[in-house]
Design a protein around this motif. Structure first.
Motif, mmCIF file in Angstrom:
data_model
loop_
_atom_site.group_PDB
_atom_site.id
_atom_site.type_symbol
_atom_site.label_atom_id
_atom_site.label_comp_id
_atom_site.label_asym_id
_atom_site.label_seq_id
_atom_site.Cartn_x
_atom_site.Cartn_y
_atom_site.Cartn_z
ATOM 1 N N PRO A 1 13.307 -0.285 -8.098
ATOM 2 C CA PRO A 1 11.862 -0.827 -7.934
ATOM 3 C C PRO A 1 12.025 -2.264 -8.203
ATOM 4 O O PRO A 1 12.607 -2.717 -9.346
ATOM 5 N N MET A 2 11.418 -3.150 -7.630
ATOM 6 C CA MET A 2 11.128 -4.689 -8.003
ATOM 7 C C MET A 2 10.241 -5.134 -8.904
ATOM 8 O O MET A 2 10.342 -6.176 -9.261
ATOM 9 N N ASN A 3 9.142 -4.208 -8.800
ATOM 10 C CA ASN A 3 7.931 -4.858 -9.708
ATOM 11 C C ASN A 3 7.194 -3.560 -10.232
ATOM 12 O O ASN A 3 7.529 -2.613 -9.805
ATOM 13 N N ALA A 4 6.462 -3.910 -11.208
ATOM 14 C CA ALA A 4 5.772 -2.780 -11.888
ATOM 15 C C ALA A 4 4.485 -2.431 -11.117
ATOM 16 O O ALA A 4 3.789 -1.344 -11.616
ATOM 17 N N ALA B 1 4.355 4.449 -5.452
ATOM 18 C CA ALA B 1 4.792 5.432 -4.617
ATOM 19 C C ALA B 1 6.051 4.684 -3.816
ATOM 20 O O ALA B 1 6.252 3.655 -3.555
ATOM 21 N N ILE B 2 7.096 5.752 -3.599
ATOM 22 C CA ILE B 2 7.853 5.474 -2.457
ATOM 23 C C ILE B 2 7.451 5.871 -1.059
ATOM 24 O O ILE B 2 6.712 6.674 -1.026
ATOM 25 N N PRO B 3 7.568 5.006 -0.380
ATOM 26 C CA PRO B 3 6.665 5.103 0.942
ATOM 27 C C PRO B 3 7.339 5.970 1.931
ATOM 28 O O PRO B 3 8.385 6.282 1.513
ATOM 29 N N PRO B 4 6.674 6.204 2.978
ATOM 30 C CA PRO B 4 7.318 7.359 4.017
ATOM 31 C C PRO B 4 8.508 6.832 4.385
ATOM 32 O O PRO B 4 8.836 5.624 4.957
ATOM 33 N N ILE B 5 9.482 7.567 4.807
ATOM 34 C CA ILE B 5 10.614 7.450 5.470
ATOM 35 C C ILE B 5 10.525 8.004 6.907
ATOM 36 O O ILE B 5 10.141 9.178 7.104
ATOM 37 N N ARG B 6 10.654 7.060 7.935
ATOM 38 C CA ARG B 6 10.555 7.592 9.337
ATOM 39 C C ARG B 6 11.722 7.541 9.970
ATOM 40 O O ARG B 6 12.732 6.946 10.045
ATOM 41 N N ILE B 7 11.574 8.633 10.908
ATOM 42 C CA ILE B 7 12.686 9.001 11.955
ATOM 43 C C ILE B 7 12.208 9.212 13.226
ATOM 44 O O ILE B 7 11.308 10.108 13.257
ATOM 45 N N SER B 8 12.895 8.602 14.219
ATOM 46 C CA SER B 8 12.546 8.844 15.645
ATOM 47 C C SER B 8 13.497 9.687 16.479
ATOM 48 O O SER B 8 14.699 9.625 16.139
ATOM 49 N N PHE B 9 13.118 10.389 17.562
ATOM 50 C CA PHE B 9 13.941 11.453 18.175
ATOM 51 C C PHE B 9 13.407 11.652 19.724
ATOM 52 O O PHE B 9 12.204 11.530 19.857
ATOM 53 N N LYS C 1 15.520 -1.324 7.604
ATOM 54 C CA LYS C 1 14.582 -1.725 8.763
ATOM 55 C C LYS C 1 13.396 -1.339 8.614
ATOM 56 O O LYS C 1 12.417 -1.450 9.739
ATOM 57 N N GLN C 2 13.010 -0.834 7.364
ATOM 58 C CA GLN C 2 11.534 -0.218 7.113
ATOM 59 C C GLN C 2 10.900 -1.272 6.179
ATOM 60 O O GLN C 2 11.315 -1.349 4.920
ATOM 61 N N PRO C 3 9.943 -2.163 6.509
ATOM 62 C CA PRO C 3 9.441 -3.177 5.742
ATOM 63 C C PRO C 3 8.981 -2.664 4.468
ATOM 64 O O PRO C 3 8.979 -3.474 3.318
ATOM 65 N N GLU C 4 8.432 -1.748 4.257
ATOM 66 C CA GLU C 4 7.914 -1.005 3.058
ATOM 67 C C GLU C 4 8.944 -0.997 1.847
ATOM 68 O O GLU C 4 8.541 -1.231 0.832
ATOM 69 N N PHE C 5 10.182 -0.507 2.338
ATOM 70 C CA PHE C 5 11.178 -0.681 1.297
ATOM 71 C C PHE C 5 11.632 -1.682 0.974
ATOM 72 O O PHE C 5 12.062 -2.313 -0.218
ATOM 73 N N THR C 6 12.009 -2.671 1.814
ATOM 74 C CA THR C 6 12.698 -4.042 1.577
ATOM 75 C C THR C 6 11.880 -4.749 0.840
ATOM 76 O O THR C 6 12.025 -5.664 -0.056
ATOM 77 N N ALA C 7 10.149 -4.637 0.690
ATOM 78 C CA ALA C 7 9.485 -5.449 0.081
ATOM 79 C C ALA C 7 9.108 -5.068 -1.326
ATOM 80 O O ALA C 7 8.874 -5.682 -2.076
ATOM 81 N N GLN C 8 9.645 -3.761 -1.587
ATOM 82 C CA GLN C 8 9.288 -3.184 -3.080
ATOM 83 C C GLN C 8 10.524 -2.844 -3.965
ATOM 84 O O GLN C 8 10.688 -2.491 -5.001
#
Length: 618
Positions: free
Chosen positions: A384-387, A391-399, A352-359
């Motif tokens: 990884p899907m491309n060269a 970086a691995i983008p930030p992982i977010r968590i809400s509480f 559900k985090q677009p930065e991950f699914t795109a890369q």
């Protein structure tokens, strides 16, 4: 020849006459219910027995929803037998098939309660018991036993963990302890184990209905009097808002009274309870009722990725390797910390985090998470899907932060990585050399499995005929295999039928081996852990198997006469009684024993069981 035939006919006639003289009485099927007492105090357990006639194995009825009672099934056992009587030359044979089940019922409210008619199916037909009335009175107030139950807060948010703390105080040695806590049986609540204090000196496992908790035993002084204390905690989580009300909890136990001298609740009462003139009396201690107000989480400001975490959280991440080719796996570790109770916390959804699914390619599977030192760690493989990825983008968590009453978001720091283009594999990469060199290399080889032999010299005359076929291993296998296989299967079926014809006998034969294995496991337990709970359970399991009885409710009084009838000596029975008593004292009476003594009790128990095996036979 005629004499032999005459003898056979004579024996057959005699058997026919005997068979005709025997009259078998058909057994009437049915079920009856009875209790050991009809008047009890609130929280005082009673024993319900269902006696089935006409079947020696049935499915126990589910009484878990019996209104007004906490129910615990104590097990069942066959109660079958055969008797033959001869009156005036008439032989009568009676075959009795029966099954007995026991339930422990703990009343959870005062007044007139009823055990309704219970239906049991016997050979496809339904039979019912008569209803039973139970009068539940007010427990007698006493200073011999007290039970305090509290919550860490009386108001919380939906999904917020609350700590329940229960402490039972008892003034003398105790046995047959039963706890009833409606709050822990409430199906509206989620529950978690409370982490045990690593410095706890005397941990003990406590069974409360269908819940098992680990507590700590010790002793305290109240108004100049020494009490044993058993304290345990449980985490409860109300998932929905509303007003929660819980009936009082109770602790029922038989306490040693009428002693001729003052004593501590941690004395070894099994050695002097009778010599000092002590007797046991049932006491029931009742706590105050509990109330909890659960507030709803606000809708205003709720993030889209909020998954229900309540409390203050922090998150970090690491990855390895940090240099890879396109499509290579990278192990991502996510570390979640903050609240004390992380059992229900889940890995944030990377999908559900677009930065991950795109890369990155993200598999659906990931580890369930491991809690260590207050941190819950999840591992997830990403590719990884491309060269161009750097970086691995930030992982977010809400509480939802209960301190500020607002929603917050925490995120990890980006993790720099290097991704190389994927290498295109050629046939030469796969085979290790080009096609023109393969034949040369094989021809040049002169020995080993890599060598290729050619020419007429490798040809051999292998004429094939019937004689060669009959002497071949294949023919022998085809000819002798089916009869041998049939023989093996028949032997296996015979042994299996013999082995499982009497499960109770098989259980009895395994009793000593299972007990010895349990002793070895207890001896290997970490230092400081009390062996008495495990030893008590292993002894009851052994005695249950030995006597073909339900192990859960066995006491020394239950096993004494059956073991004596099997040939057990008084010395072995006395030793068994002392060890059972010692186990119960250390579980519920807070007995303190040196580590060396705690270890020796396992050896003594094994010696006693060996003696019973030798004297009572197998």
């Amino acid at each position: 020849m005629w004499v032999w035939n005459k003898t056979i006919w004579t024996l057959a006639a005699a058997m026919a006459i005997c068979a005709a003289a025997i009259s078998a009485h058909a057994q009437q099927a049915g079920v009856t219910a009875q209790v050991d007492k009809n008047e009890v105090a609130l929280g005082e357990p009673l024993l319900l027995t269902l006696d089935v006639e006409g079947a020696d194995a049935i499915q126990p009825p589910d009484l878990s929803r019996l209104e007004g009672f906490a129910v615990q099934y104590n097990g069942g056992q066959r109660n079958s037998g055969t008797s033959v009587t001869i009156v005036n030359g008439q032989m009568s044979r009676v075959v009795r098939r029966g099954y007995v089940m026991q339930y422990r019922l703990t009343p959870q409210r005062k007044g007139e309660l009823s055990i309704p008619s219970i239906s049991v199916e016997i050979d496809g037909a339904a039979f019912s018991t008569e209803p039973i009335s139970i009068h539940v009175g007010e427990p007698q107030q006493t200073n011999e036993s007290k039970f305090d139950v509290t919550l860490s807060k009386t108001q919380c948010y939906a999904g917020e963990p609350v700590v329940l703390t229960a402490t039972w105080y008892f003034a003398s040695s105790a046995r047959n302890v039963t706890f009833s806590m409606p709050v822990l049986e409430d199906k509206r609540l989620l529950q978690e184990d409370m982490p045990l204090d690593p410095h706890a000196k005397h941990p003990i496992e406590v069974e409360i209905g269908s819940v098992r908790v680990v507590g700590e035993q010790g002793q305290v002084q109240i108004n100049g009097r020494v009490y044993g204390a058993l304290r345990f905690q449980r985490v409860i989580i109300p998932p929905e808002p509303g007003e929660y009300r819980f009936s009082p909890a109770t602790a029922a136990a038989e306490l040693l009274t009428n002693e001729r001298r003052p004593r501590s609740p941690f004395d070894d009462f099994f050695n002097d309870a009778f010599s000092e003139g002590g007797t046991y009396r049932t006491y029931v201690a009742t706590s105050e009722p509990l109330a909890l107000t659960v507030l709803p989480l606000p809708a205003e400001g709720r993030p889209d990725n909020f998954t229900g975490l309540v409390g203050e959280y922090a998150i970090s991440a690491s990855a390895r390797p940090t240099e890879a080719n396109v499509g290579d796996p990278i192990t991502l570790s996510v570390h979640l910390s903050g609240p004390e109770f992380l059992g229900r916390a889940e890995l944030p959804s990377l999908e559900k985090q677009p930065e991950f699914t795109a890369q990155f390619q993200i598999p659906k599977d990931h580890s369930p998470g491991v809690i260590e030192n207050g941190v819950k760690t999840f591992t997830q493989t990403i590719r990884p899907m491309n060269a161009e990825i750097t970086a691995i983008p930030p992982i977010r968590i809400s509480f939802f932060d209960t301190k500020t009453g607002t929603y917050q978001t925490a995120e990890t720091a980006p993790i720099p990585i290097t991704v190389h283009p994927a290498k295109v594999l050629t046939a030469e990469d796969v085979e290790g050399h080009d096609g023109g060199r393969i034949r040369n290399e094989l021809t040049a080889s002169r020995e080993g499995i890599a060598h290729n032999y050619e020419g007429p010299s490798v040809l051999a005359n292998q004429a094939y005929g019937m004689e060669l076929w009959l002497r071949s291993p294949l023919w022998m296998a085809l000819a002798g295999g089916p009869p041998l296989a049939w023989l093996i299967l028949a032997l296996g079926a015979f042994l299996a039928r013999r082995r499982w014809a009497s499960p109770e006998r098989l259980r009895e034969r395994r009793a000593y081996g299972d007990f010895a294995a349990a002793m070895r496991k207890l001896k290997k337990a970490p230092g400081g852990a009390s062996p008495y709970a495990g030893l008590h359970e292993a002894l009851r399991a052994y005695l249950g198997a030995k006597l073909r009885a339900a192990a859960a409710a066995l006491t020394y009084n239950d096993v004494r006469e059956p073991l004596r009838a099997k040939g057990a000596s008084d010395a072995a029975l006395d030793a068994l009684k002392a060890i059972l008593a010692e186990c119960e004292a250390h579980q519920y009476a807070g007995g303190h024993t040196a580590e060396s003594s705690a270890g020796s009790v396992l050896t003594r128990a094994l010696d006693v069981v060996k003696a019973i095996e030798k004297e009572a036979g197998r």
